[in-house]
Design a protein around this motif. Structure first.
Motif, PDB file in Angstrom:
ATOM      1  N   ARG B  77      78.879  60.796 -81.516  1.00 30.33           N
ATOM      2  CA  ARG B  77      79.591  61.153 -80.291  1.00 30.33           C
ATOM      3  C   ARG B  77      79.663  60.017 -79.284  1.00 30.33           C
ATOM      4  O   ARG B  77      80.458  60.070 -78.346  1.00 30.33           O
ATOM      5  CB  ARG B  77      78.946  62.387 -79.649  1.00 30.33           C
ATOM      6  N   MET B  82      82.304  61.361 -76.491  1.00 29.55           N
ATOM      7  CA  MET B  82      82.268  62.808 -76.290  1.00 29.55           C
ATOM      8  C   MET B  82      81.012  63.218 -75.532  1.00 29.55           C
ATOM      9  O   MET B  82      80.929  64.314 -74.977  1.00 29.55           O
ATOM     10  CB  MET B  82      82.332  63.560 -77.625  1.00 29.55           C
ATOM     11  N   ASP B  84      80.191  62.141 -72.824  1.00 29.21           N
ATOM     12  CA  ASP B  84      80.518  62.198 -71.398  1.00 29.21           C
ATOM     13  C   ASP B  84      80.570  63.621 -70.895  1.00 29.21           C
ATOM     14  O   ASP B  84      80.369  63.882 -69.710  1.00 29.21           O
ATOM     15  CB  ASP B  84      81.904  61.569 -71.135  1.00 29.21           C
ATOM     16  N   THR B  85      80.890  64.560 -71.814  1.00 30.57           N
ATOM     17  CA  THR B  85      81.049  65.946 -71.366  1.00 30.57           C
ATOM     18  C   THR B  85      79.713  66.607 -71.075  1.00 30.57           C
ATOM     19  O   THR B  85      79.670  67.684 -70.516  1.00 30.57           O
ATOM     20  CB  THR B  85      81.778  66.790 -72.431  1.00 30.57           C
ATOM     21  N   ILE B  86      78.610  65.945 -71.509  1.00 31.56           N
ATOM     22  CA  ILE B  86      77.289  66.523 -71.245  1.00 31.56           C
ATOM     23  C   ILE B  86      76.737  65.873 -69.984  1.00 31.56           C
ATOM     24  O   ILE B  86      76.632  64.658 -69.904  1.00 31.56           O
ATOM     25  CB  ILE B  86      76.345  66.280 -72.438  1.00 31.56           C
ATOM     26  N   GLY B  88      74.476  64.244 -67.232  1.00 34.92           N
ATOM     27  CA  GLY B  88      73.208  63.526 -67.210  1.00 34.92           C
ATOM     28  C   GLY B  88      72.981  62.580 -68.374  1.00 34.92           C
ATOM     29  O   GLY B  88      71.861  62.145 -68.584  1.00 34.92           O
TER      30      GLY B  88
END
Lengths: 727, 280
Positions: B77, B82, B84-86, B88
């Motif tokens: 990821r 990807m 970035d969507t999480i 922190g």
């Protein structure tokens, strides 16, 4: 399988809980059904038609009287005879109870004709010599030790309006108002005379004196009947079917014509209704019309036709008004129609025996006298709720004194003769107006806020925002109501323009800030990330919003040249009231927005994260993801949220009660108030006499409200469940 | 664990050798598409990747293996950001796609994800028609001409070996497809963006053996045209489909090399222990 004690215990507990849950569920359904049933039961009698007893007591008259009637209890019958004697007889056995001769007729003078006023308190008496008197009718009741009633005549003095006769009167009418007695008559010489008698009381002796003034119109034409309307207006009908009205001018010098209509079917009878605000005109062809004097915006009152009864009565002979409402009885050959003047339709038709010459309701409207040549029959009468019909509830009606048909809710007035105006249309419209102005700003705010919270807000901020907004939903609506009425209304009045500009300014500000933000170098953006940017934005909103509102009054002066509340009526033609729909929209927004927000947020959050991931992985921006992937599956939930918000707004009571002014108007103008169904119930139900028309009408409106919220909520729930299944 | 980890390493080697013999040889010595240098990755204060260095060559199929929680999915990821969507998360080091660091502020993440497509563990078709699913990406990127889309959708469905099964019901809901079909649809959807690199995150782990076989055949078909990075728990799958294999353990890249070699003659003890089913 062996059943151990623990298994049996668990099974028993399981069954108990199941029974409890079933009881709760069934209980709720039953409660809803009970409410619906109760509302229907209270409203249903409105649909009943008036009923007249099939037969009644018949008693012979001693000698054919000029006029007959009964007192309040329908226990004593009074008769006015040709010789001027007033006789009171027992309805049960015909025995004479009392007699008097209040008229003091001259030698050889007889009573030719007598007409009873709609309230049955005054008898207009015309004599053979052409004199005219207003004779007050009053009855006294004595109770003996066993509380048995006995009736007698009260002593009254006739008020002679025409003292010098010159031959029998062709037509006459009398109207007693507070300290004035009006008389109108076509004299023996064909002239029309209007008499104004003012009752002067000598303060020392208590003696009454009538001070009369007479206006005369020498050749009015061949008048067949006439009636006095409120304020001494004369409405006359001619043999050719034309109608004309006159009033005395201000200093009472001459009669001024105030309306004349072309010829038509011959006028048979002109019958004033209770309060003399309007009169029914019966024509030879059986048509019955309702005429009244209406005051235009400027100028003198003029004669106007308010309505024509929905159908003609073949063989119509005469009309008799009821004593308390605008019900009338139309007597035809062997048939009686019971009609309502406001509703302009007949509600019942009854076959009558042969020989009925006149009909008269009892003062309490619980009996009807059928009067023959030498007999009187007393029948029980149940009028029900004749003033409440589909037409009076939903159609435009021209009420007494109003210049044009309108939907009006003014259920009660100052006097007994008040014409109730019970159109539900302004209330329904008011409910929708409140809902509309509350939802218009709430829907975008709540739905976009929910989308933002569910899909854009990160970290702990998201866990704070939702409960905080839900807390808002818990504010008691009475608090929102008085904040709206006592704080928002006066505050918004001075800065309406700023309030309207506020959302646009904030949106514009957001766009400008967003563009600016995107141009900021990355490190300074990163520093503010992780969910704190929205809070910074909120501070900016608050500051800009406060500044705009503070500048509000000055802004109006600068841009419009006048305060908005003066500018709007002049420039837009929209009247401005302090307690208006905008205030309600804002106050109700506090109640509706959190509800829509929290349900919509659930809907957005329930869209699987994997869909968002798939979309993002395909290179969609978060906004594209929201619009194309998150929104479509969440739509049923969002629609349901909006519908539940709608249901809440429709049923909301305290806020609309306190912040609207409760004026029952039919305009959607946001700067005026309104009266909602719910608020109307809260205001009027405690005051409505139990079981009367108003009471039942209010229950009907409650049923309407119940049905509407029930339908909206059911629809919302159906959409929600269906949406959940599809996901 | 699946049966593969219970089999001796030599049988895996056999599978790999057999697969390799059926594959056309790729042009060796190509410049790598992606070069990962000294990559650390953090979830908040927890470090998940430690100094990963790896080259991914154009047109190859690279399998990422390792026990659960070893960081192979996290690594995957980072290649299209990807993570970035999480909230922190933070990446340090370099992920160079054609020598451009994907984490640099100049990189448009939308364009990055168009070039580096991704397919997830669970099939996640949008609740729309089959056609709209495939056309989703092209429409996002401004390709909306009907004829062009029709042609593209057909090509991608054929590319994902799904065309024959769905060509007569393109307007039907994608949710009506079977799990395996849905996953192939997701691959077709990713192909519609005409990516250079395709990231597959355990694409067959939620599918039955029959569907798994179809996905593997598909990967075999796509090889050479796309650079494919596949995370898998299934050793046999890695052996069957990949040219090269990278073994991750506790956030570190233990070793990487040609698949046949990894399975027959791993250089590191942990690798051998893992592929012979000693742990994991």
């Amino acid at each position: 399988m062996t059943s151990s004690p623990s298994f049996r215990r668990r099974r028993a507990a399981d069954r108990a809980v199941a029974a409890l849950v079933r009881f709760g569920g069934v209980g709720v359904v039953l409660a809803v059904l009970f409410i619906a049933f109760y509302l229907v039961r209270e409203a249903l009698p409105l649909a009943a038609a008036p009923k007249l007893e099939e037969s009644g007591r018949r008693l012979p008259a001693v000698a054919a009287p000029v006029a007959v009637g009964v007192e309040d209890f329908t226990e004593a019958l009074w008769e006015l005879h040709r010789d001027g004697r007033l006789v009171l007889r027992d309805v049960a056995d015909g025995a004479e109870l009392d007699a008097a001769a209040p008229l003091a007729l001259g030698p050889g003078e007889t009573v030719v004709e007598a007409r009873l006023s709609p309230d049955q308190a005054t008898l207009a008496v015309a004599t053979s010599s052409g004199r005219l008197a207003a004779l007050p009718l009053a009855f006294a009741v004595d109770y003996d030790d066993d509380l048995e009633r006995s009736h007698r005549l009260e002593e009254t003095t006739p008020r002679w309006l025409i003292e010098e006769g010159d031959g029998p009167l062709a037509a006459f009418s009398v109207l007693a108002e507070d300290a004035t007695v009006w008389g109108a008559a076509v004299r023996g010489d064909g002239a029309l005379e209007l008499v104004r008698g003012r009752i002067k009381v000598n303060r020392l002796t208590g003696a009454e004196r009538l001070s009369r003034k007479v206006l005369r119109l020498a050749e009015p034409g061949p008048i067949t009947d006439l009636a006095l309307l409120e304020g001494g207006a004369v409405l006359a009908g001619f043999a050719d079917g034309g109608l004309a009205a006159w009033r005395a001018d201000r200093p009472f010098n001459k009669l001024e014509e105030c309306g004349r209509t072309p010829a038509g079917a011959a006028v048979r009878q002109i019958q004033p209704l209770i309060g003399a605000g309007s009169a029914l005109v019966a024509r030879a062809d059986g048509a019955v019309e309702r005429w009244m004097m209406v005051a235009p915006e400027t100028g003198r009152p003029i004669l106007d036709e308010a309505a024509e009864m929905s159908e003609a009565v073949p063989g119509l002979r005469l009309l008799a008004p009821s004593t308390r409402q605008r019900v009338f009885f139309a007597l035809a050959d062997r048939e009686l129609r019971i009609g309502h003047a406001t509703a302009a339709e007949y509600l019942a038709a009854v076959r009558l025996p042969a020989g009925v010459e006149r009909v008269l309701p009892s003062p309490r409207e619980d009996h009807l006298l059928l009067i023959g040549a030498d007999w009187v029959e007393v029948r029980g009468l149940e009028l029900g709720y004749p003033g409440v019909t589909a037409r009076t509830l939903f159609a435009r009606i021209q009420y007494e004194g109003s210049p044009a048909p309108a939907w009006t809710w003014q259920s009660t007035g100052g006097s007994d003769a008040y014409e109730p105006k019970i159109s539900l249309v302004p209330l329904i419209l008011g409910t929708f107006k409140g809902t509309l102005w509350a939802l218009l700003p709430s829907i975008p705010l709540a739905v976009l806020g929910a989308l933002f919270t569910a899909r854009f807000l990160r970290g702990r901020a998201r866990e704070i925002v939702k409960p905080a907004v839900e807390l808002l939903a818990g504010i008691p609506s009475v608090i929102l109501g008085f904040v709206g009425a006592l704080y928002l209304a006066p505050a918004m009045q001075d800065r309406m323009l700023a309030v309207f500009l506020l959302p646009f300014v904030l949106v514009l500000l957001t766009v400008v800030l967003a563009v600016g933000w995107a141009r900021l170098p990355l490190p300074s953006r990163r520093r503010l990330h992780e969910g704190w940017a929205p809070f910074l934005l909120m501070a900016v909103y608050a500051a800009v919003g406060a500044a705009l509102l503070r500048a509000g009054p000055g802004l109006e002066q600068a841009l419009l040249g006048a305060p908005f509340r003066e500018w709007a009526p002049a420039a837009l033609g929209l009247p401005f009231e302090q307690r208006n729909a905008a205030v309600v929209g804002l106050a109700m927004g506090f109640a509706v927005t959190p509800l829509i927000f929290t349900l919509a947020e659930d809907a957005f959050r329930n869209v699987p994260e994997t869909l968002a991931e798939a979309s993002l992985a395909l290179g969609a921006t978060p906004w594209q993801t929201s619009v194309r992937v998150i929104f479509p599956p969440a739509l049923p939930g969002v629609v349901a949220a909006v519908m539940l918000g709608l249901g809440r707004a429709v049923g909301e009571t305290m806020i609309v009660l306190m912040a609207t002014g409760n004026t029952s108007i039919t305009r959607l103008n946001i700067f005026q108030g309104f009266r909602a169904l719910s608020a109307n119930l809260a205001v009027e139900l405690p005051e409505a006499p139990h079981g009367e028309s108003l009471y039942r009408t209010l229950f009907l409106s409650a049923l309407l409200l119940f049905a509407f919220t029930f339908l909206v909520n059911t629809a919302a729930e159906t959409i929600r469940v269906r949406g959940r299944k599809e996901l | 664990m699946n049966s593969a980890s219970a089999s001796p390493a030599s049988s895996l080697g056999g599978i790999a050798a057999d697969a390799a013999s059926r594959r056309p040889r790729l042009a060796a010595g190509d410049a790598p598409v992606i070069r990962v240098r000294d990559l650390d990755f953090f979830y908040g204060s927890t470090q998940a990747l430690w100094g990963v260095e790896l080259d991914i060559r154009r047109g190859e199929v690279l399998a990422l293996i390792g026990p659960s929680g070893c960081g192979k999915s996290t690594f995957l990821r980072t290649l299209n950001r990807m993570n970035d969507t999480i909230p922190g998360t933070r990446a340090e080091g370099h992920v160079l796609l054609d020598e451009v660091d994907v984490n640099s502020p100049d990189v448009d993440v939308v364009e990055l994800r168009r070039r580096v497509g991704m397919v997830f563990q669970r099939p996640n078709p949008f609740p729309m028609s089959i056609y709209d699913n495939v056309a989703f990406g092209p429409r996002l990127h401004g390709r909306a001409r009907r004829a062009e889309l029709d042609e593209l959708v057909e090509r991608c469905l054929k590319g994902a070996a799904l065309w024959d099964e769905v060509h007569d019901r393109l307007k039907a809901s994608a949710l009506a497809l079977s799990g395996g079909q849905q996953q192939r649809l997701c691959i077709a959807r990713a192909l519609a963006n005409e990516p250079e690199v395709l990231l597959l995150d355990e694409p067959a782990s939620a599918l039955d053996p029959n569907s798994t076989a179809k996905i593997e055949d598909l990967i075999f078909e796509l090889r050479g045209r796309y650079t494919i990075v596949i995370v898998t728990h299934n050793m046999q799958q890695a052996a069957r489909v990949s040219d090269r294999t990278a073994f991750f353990l506790k956030g570190r890249l233990v070793e990487s090399g040609p698949t046949e070699e990894m399975f027959t003659n791993p250089t590191r003890l942990e690798t051998e222990q893992y592929i012979t089913g000693r742990f994991g």
